[in-house]
Write a protein that holds these residues in place. Structure first.
Motif, PDB file in Angstrom:
ATOM      1  N   ASN A  18      19.236 -36.316  33.824  1.00 36.57           N
ATOM      2  CA  ASN A  18      18.932 -34.661  33.352  1.00 36.57           C
ATOM      3  C   ASN A  18      17.749 -34.863  32.558  1.00 36.57           C
ATOM      4  N   ALA A  19      17.774 -35.497  31.553  1.00 41.23           N
ATOM      5  CA  ALA A  19      16.370 -35.583  30.820  1.00 41.23           C
ATOM      6  C   ALA A  19      15.201 -35.860  31.382  1.00 41.23           C
ATOM      7  N   GLU A  20      15.327 -36.785  32.352  1.00 37.46           N
ATOM      8  CA  GLU A  20      14.154 -37.257  33.104  1.00 37.46           C
ATOM      9  C   GLU A  20      13.753 -36.057  34.012  1.00 37.46           C
ATOM     10  N   HIS A  21      14.707 -35.443  34.669  1.00 35.38           N
ATOM     11  CA  HIS A  21      14.451 -34.100  35.475  1.00 35.38           C
ATOM     12  C   HIS A  21      13.791 -33.128  34.720  1.00 35.38           C
TER      13      HIS A  21
ATOM     14  N   ALA B 185       9.803 -42.224  38.460  1.00 34.88           N
ATOM     15  CA  ALA B 185      10.418 -43.576  38.588  1.00 34.88           C
ATOM     16  C   ALA B 185      11.526 -43.848  37.757  1.00 34.88           C
ATOM     17  N   HIS B 186      11.592 -43.535  36.486  1.00 36.45           N
ATOM     18  CA  HIS B 186      12.784 -43.471  35.643  1.00 36.45           C
ATOM     19  C   HIS B 186      14.013 -42.765  36.569  1.00 36.45           C
ATOM     20  N   ALA B 187      13.820 -41.569  36.813  1.00 37.14           N
ATOM     21  CA  ALA B 187      14.892 -40.823  37.559  1.00 37.14           C
ATOM     22  C   ALA B 187      15.279 -41.551  38.921  1.00 37.14           C
ATOM     23  N   ALA B 188      14.423 -42.089  39.536  1.00 38.95           N
ATOM     24  CA  ALA B 188      14.792 -42.717  40.953  1.00 38.95           C
ATOM     25  C   ALA B 188      15.752 -44.131  40.510  1.00 38.95           C
ATOM     26  N   ILE B 189      15.488 -44.709  39.501  1.00 42.45           N
ATOM     27  CA  ILE B 189      16.228 -45.802  39.278  1.00 42.45           C
ATOM     28  C   ILE B 189      17.736 -45.512  38.750  1.00 42.45           C
ATOM     29  N   LEU B 190      17.558 -44.665  37.930  1.00 48.82           N
ATOM     30  CA  LEU B 190      18.888 -43.938  37.454  1.00 48.82           C
ATOM     31  C   LEU B 190      19.620 -43.516  38.445  1.00 48.82           C
ATOM     32  N   ALA B 191      19.146 -42.708  39.200  1.00 53.62           N
ATOM     33  CA  ALA B 191      19.820 -42.232  40.462  1.00 53.62           C
ATOM     34  C   ALA B 191      20.624 -43.221  41.241  1.00 53.62           C
ATOM     35  N   GLU B 192      19.735 -44.276  41.643  1.00 50.25           N
ATOM     36  CA  GLU B 192      20.224 -45.472  42.339  1.00 50.25           C
ATOM     37  C   GLU B 192      21.291 -46.109  41.750  1.00 50.25           C
ATOM     38  N   THR B 193      21.198 -46.278  40.441  1.00 45.83           N
ATOM     39  CA  THR B 193      22.212 -47.205  39.543  1.00 45.83           C
ATOM     40  C   THR B 193      23.512 -46.353  39.490  1.00 45.83           C
ATOM     41  N   ILE B 194      23.311 -45.011  39.413  1.00 41.72           N
ATOM     42  CA  ILE B 194      24.449 -43.958  39.569  1.00 41.72           C
ATOM     43  C   ILE B 194      25.472 -44.190  40.646  1.00 41.72           C
TER      44      ILE B 194
ATOM     45  N   PRO C  81      24.727 -38.600  41.110  1.00 41.72           N
ATOM     46  CA  PRO C  81      23.753 -38.167  40.520  1.00 41.72           C
ATOM     47  C   PRO C  81      23.186 -36.771  40.357  1.00 41.72           C
ATOM     48  N   VAL C  82      23.340 -36.352  39.182  1.00 41.76           N
ATOM     49  CA  VAL C  82      22.841 -34.774  38.873  1.00 41.76           C
ATOM     50  C   VAL C  82      21.800 -34.447  39.467  1.00 41.76           C
ATOM     51  N   THR C  83      21.651 -33.186  39.916  1.00 39.72           N
ATOM     52  CA  THR C  83      20.370 -32.606  40.681  1.00 39.72           C
ATOM     53  C   THR C  83      19.444 -32.082  39.613  1.00 39.72           C
ATOM     54  N   PRO C  84      18.380 -31.825  39.728  1.00 40.10           N
ATOM     55  CA  PRO C  84      17.487 -30.911  39.113  1.00 40.10           C
ATOM     56  C   PRO C  84      17.874 -29.527  39.164  1.00 40.10           C
ATOM     57  N   LYS C  85      17.580 -28.939  38.078  1.00 47.10           N
ATOM     58  CA  LYS C  85      17.933 -27.406  37.758  1.00 47.10           C
ATOM     59  C   LYS C  85      17.306 -26.463  38.904  1.00 47.10           C
ATOM     60  N   VAL C  86      16.178 -26.748  39.250  1.00 44.26           N
ATOM     61  CA  VAL C  86      15.224 -26.027  40.287  1.00 44.26           C
ATOM     62  C   VAL C  86      14.430 -27.122  40.673  1.00 44.26           C
ATOM     63  N   SER C  87      13.890 -26.681  41.823  1.00 42.26           N
ATOM     64  CA  SER C  87      13.021 -27.523  42.882  1.00 42.26           C
ATOM     65  C   SER C  87      11.411 -27.692  41.983  1.00 42.26           C
TER      66      SER C  87
END
Length: 204
Positions: A58-61, A93-102, A109-115
């Motif tokens: 979420n912080a990366e988003h 890149a951080h967000a992608a690896i975190l989502a993949e790990t989750i 994985p939590v999604t961004p608040k807005v596009s």
């Protein structure tokens, strides 16, 4: 020697006098303080690790959105715009690896608040960014610096909380990148890039 000490104090005080830097820290804090407090109350284990990973995601988003706002503001000169977009790519890149790990750990994985394709005003509003206060390039850099050092401190707080040492190592790896972003932003503002010997002692 005394003159050098005074210069060091000036460096440490610089961002404390910047309202935009403080707002950057506050933006991260609005995510980190409640999340870390809740995490501390949870028993350590896989569920706890997933919670921390989603908090980090979420912080990366948030960081990705912040650099999008900075880029779209048209306040950055071409060289610094290139830096901002590079930092945004790091956060992606951080967000992608975190989502993949989750996902690998069985979580969602939590999604961004807005596009990111949303209007800049909507991006800023959803994430609580002070768009009305970003008047020039330095304002954008101050705000981004606050976000980056806040993120570095947040990752520092998560490292000892993971039950899985591999996840702790990954968090520490990302923390280092956030700290380097902070140093580069300080340099762009004409400030000494490393104002303290430890992340925990960085301006806040």
């Amino acid at each position: 020697m005394k003159e050098m000490e005074n210069q060091g104090l000036d460096r440490r005080d610089f961002f404390k006098k910047s309202a935009l830097f403080g707002l950057g820290l506050a933006a991260v804090g609005s995510l980190t303080m409640p999340a870390l407090a809740e995490a501390a109350a949870m028993p350590k284990g896989p569920k706890h690790d997933l919670y921390l990973l989603n908090f980090a995601l979420n912080a990366e988003h948030q960081a990705i959105a912040a650099y999008q706002v900075g880029a779209e503001s048209k306040l950055l000169d071409p060289a610094l715009l290139k830096v901002a977009l590079s930092f945004q790519a790091d956060h992606e890149a951080h967000a992608a690896i975190l989502a993949e790990t989750i996902k690998k750990l069985g979580g969602t994985p939590v999604t961004p608040k807005v596009s990111l394709k949303a209007p800049m005003t909507e991006l800023a509003s959803k994430w609580g960014f002070p768009l009305d206060k970003l008047k020039n390039q330095n304002d954008v850099l101050h705000f981004a610096a606050g976000l980056e050092v806040g993120a570095a401190k947040a990752y520092l707080g998560t490292v000892p909380e993971f039950s899985n040492p591999e996840l702790a190592h990954a968090a520490a790896n990302i923390e280092g990148d956030e700290a380097m972003h902070f140093a580069v932003l300080r340099s762009a503002l004409g400030e000494f890039p490393v104002p303290a010997a430890f992340i925990s002692a960085m301006p806040s």
